[in-house]
Design an enzyme around this catalytic site. Structure first.
Site, PDB file in Angstrom:
ATOM      1  N   CYS A  96      56.105  69.695 103.631  1.00 57.22           N
ATOM      2  CA  CYS A  96      55.541  70.614 102.636  1.00 57.22           C
ATOM      3  C   CYS A  96      56.325  71.930 102.581  1.00 57.22           C
ATOM      4  O   CYS A  96      57.449  71.932 102.098  1.00 57.22           O
ATOM      5  CB  CYS A  96      54.050  70.813 102.903  1.00 57.22           C
ATOM      6  SG  CYS A  96      53.172  71.313 101.417  1.00 57.22           S
ATOM      7  N   HIS A 190      51.702  65.766 104.082  1.00 61.79           N
ATOM      8  CA  HIS A 190      51.431  66.184 105.468  1.00 61.79           C
ATOM      9  C   HIS A 190      51.067  64.993 106.364  1.00 61.79           C
ATOM     10  O   HIS A 190      49.871  64.747 106.580  1.00 61.79           O
ATOM     11  CB  HIS A 190      50.245  67.145 105.499  1.00 61.79           C
ATOM     12  CG  HIS A 190      50.500  68.465 104.860  1.00 61.79           C
ATOM     13  ND1 HIS A 190      50.872  69.577 105.577  1.00 61.79           N
ATOM     14  CD2 HIS A 190      50.436  68.854 103.568  1.00 61.79           C
ATOM     15  CE1 HIS A 190      51.029  70.602 104.751  1.00 61.79           C
ATOM     16  NE2 HIS A 190      50.763  70.193 103.533  1.00 61.79           N
ATOM     17  N   GLU A 192      50.967  64.858 109.429  1.00 63.26           N
ATOM     18  CA  GLU A 192      50.226  65.356 110.604  1.00 63.26           C
ATOM     19  C   GLU A 192      48.729  65.476 110.316  1.00 63.26           C
ATOM     20  O   GLU A 192      47.937  65.654 111.237  1.00 63.26           O
ATOM     21  CB  GLU A 192      50.819  66.700 111.081  1.00 63.26           C
ATOM     22  CG  GLU A 192      50.489  67.914 110.232  1.00 63.26           C
ATOM     23  CD  GLU A 192      51.281  67.989 108.934  1.00 63.26           C
ATOM     24  OE1 GLU A 192      52.012  67.032 108.598  1.00 63.26           O
ATOM     25  OE2 GLU A 192      51.149  69.009 108.243  1.00 63.26           O
TER      26      GLU A 192
HETATM   27  N1  GLN Z   1      53.095  75.660  98.293  1.00 67.98           N
HETATM   28  C1  GLN Z   1      53.397  76.074  99.612  1.00 67.98           C
HETATM   29  C2  GLN Z   1      54.736  76.794  99.688  1.00 67.98           C
HETATM   30  O1  GLN Z   1      55.592  76.609  98.867  1.00 67.98           O
HETATM   31  C3  GLN Z   1      53.414  74.893 100.567  1.00 67.98           C
HETATM   32  C4  GLN Z   1      52.039  74.356 100.789  1.00 67.98           C
HETATM   33  C5  GLN Z   1      51.861  73.650 102.085  1.00 67.98           C
HETATM   34  O2  GLN Z   1      52.717  73.705 102.992  1.00 67.98           O
HETATM   35  N2  GLN Z   1      50.733  73.012 102.257  1.00 67.98           N
HETATM   36  O3  GLN Z   1      54.917  77.514 100.621  1.00 67.98           O
END
Ligand code: GLN
Length: 214
Positions: A96, A190, A192
């Site tokens: 992410c 994610h 995890e």
């Molecule tokens: N949208 C977030 C970012 O760009 C990432 C979101 C997340 O890690 N759950 O930092």
């Protein structure tokens, strides 16, 4: 028995969930000893300082807020050390917000905030790519050879395009949500936050493969 030491960047974000999943992988590895499986122990450690980066065999950059993680990485000197170790072959996985940081290029949103990127993988990233109505959702995806993985998305980024040696591993809604390039792995979701350790196991496999090449 050899120990694989896996670092989780612990500046901001969902660090504990990755540590817990790595412990689960360690338990599986230990059970497999003597059954023809892995004979390596997994040690999961928090990475908060430059010296911690020097001490790990592989690094996970977790989800969180990529602008905040970037600021802290560059302020602490960790960013330069990660780039150096990554260049020497250390496996790095970004989930992410971590995926955002691995990108070589960012979209307008990334440029607007002026956040720095590690520029380790040949792809362009778009932040918050699934819009407001889809802030958080779960989807079952094939991720490379891993079938039906329960992928949890939270304000997820997506990869707009890949080039060079970067390979697409998974798509959702026509968007690229997982990619791989040599020692590097990026997932917009994610792993995890699920009960499924298969993507973590896959990442740990990169350490073995890298050692065999030497
Ligand atoms: N949208 C977030 C970012 O760009 C990432 C979101 C997340 O890690 N759950 O930092």
């Amino acid at each position: 028995m050899k120990t694989m030491r896996i670092g989780v960047l612990a500046l901001q974000g969902d660090v504990e969930e990755h540590l817990a999943m790595l412990k689960k992988c360690g338990a599986t590895a230990a059970r497999n000893v003597g059954r023809g499986g892995s004979t390596e122990e997994v040690e999961a450690v928090r990475v908060k300082h430059v010296k911690d980066v020097e001490a790990v065999d592989a690094l996970i950059i977790p989800g969180g807020e990529s602008t905040t993680i970037a600021k802290l990485m560059w302020a602490s000197g960790i960013a330069e050390e990660v780039k150096k170790r990554a260049g020497e072959g250390m496996p790095v996985w970004g989930t992410c917000a971590g995926l955002v940081l691995l990108a070589k290029k960012g979209d307008e949103q990334v440029k607007k905030t002026g956040q720095k990127l590690l520029e380790l993988m040949d792809f362009e990233v778009g932040r918050n790519a699934f819009g407001r109505q889809k802030e958080s959702f779960e989807a079952e995806l094939d991720v490379g050879g891993i079938k039906k993985f329960p992928a949890v998305f939270i304000r997820a980024p997506a990869i707009a395009k890949v080039w060079g040696d970067c390979k697409v591993l998974a798509r959702f809604d026509g968007k690229i949500v997982a990619a791989e390039q040599g020692n590097f792995l990026a997932t917009a979701f994610h792993p995890e936050l699920s009960e499924d350790a298969r993507v973590h196991e896959y990442f740990l496999g990169k350490i073995g493969r890298q050692e065999k090449k030497r």
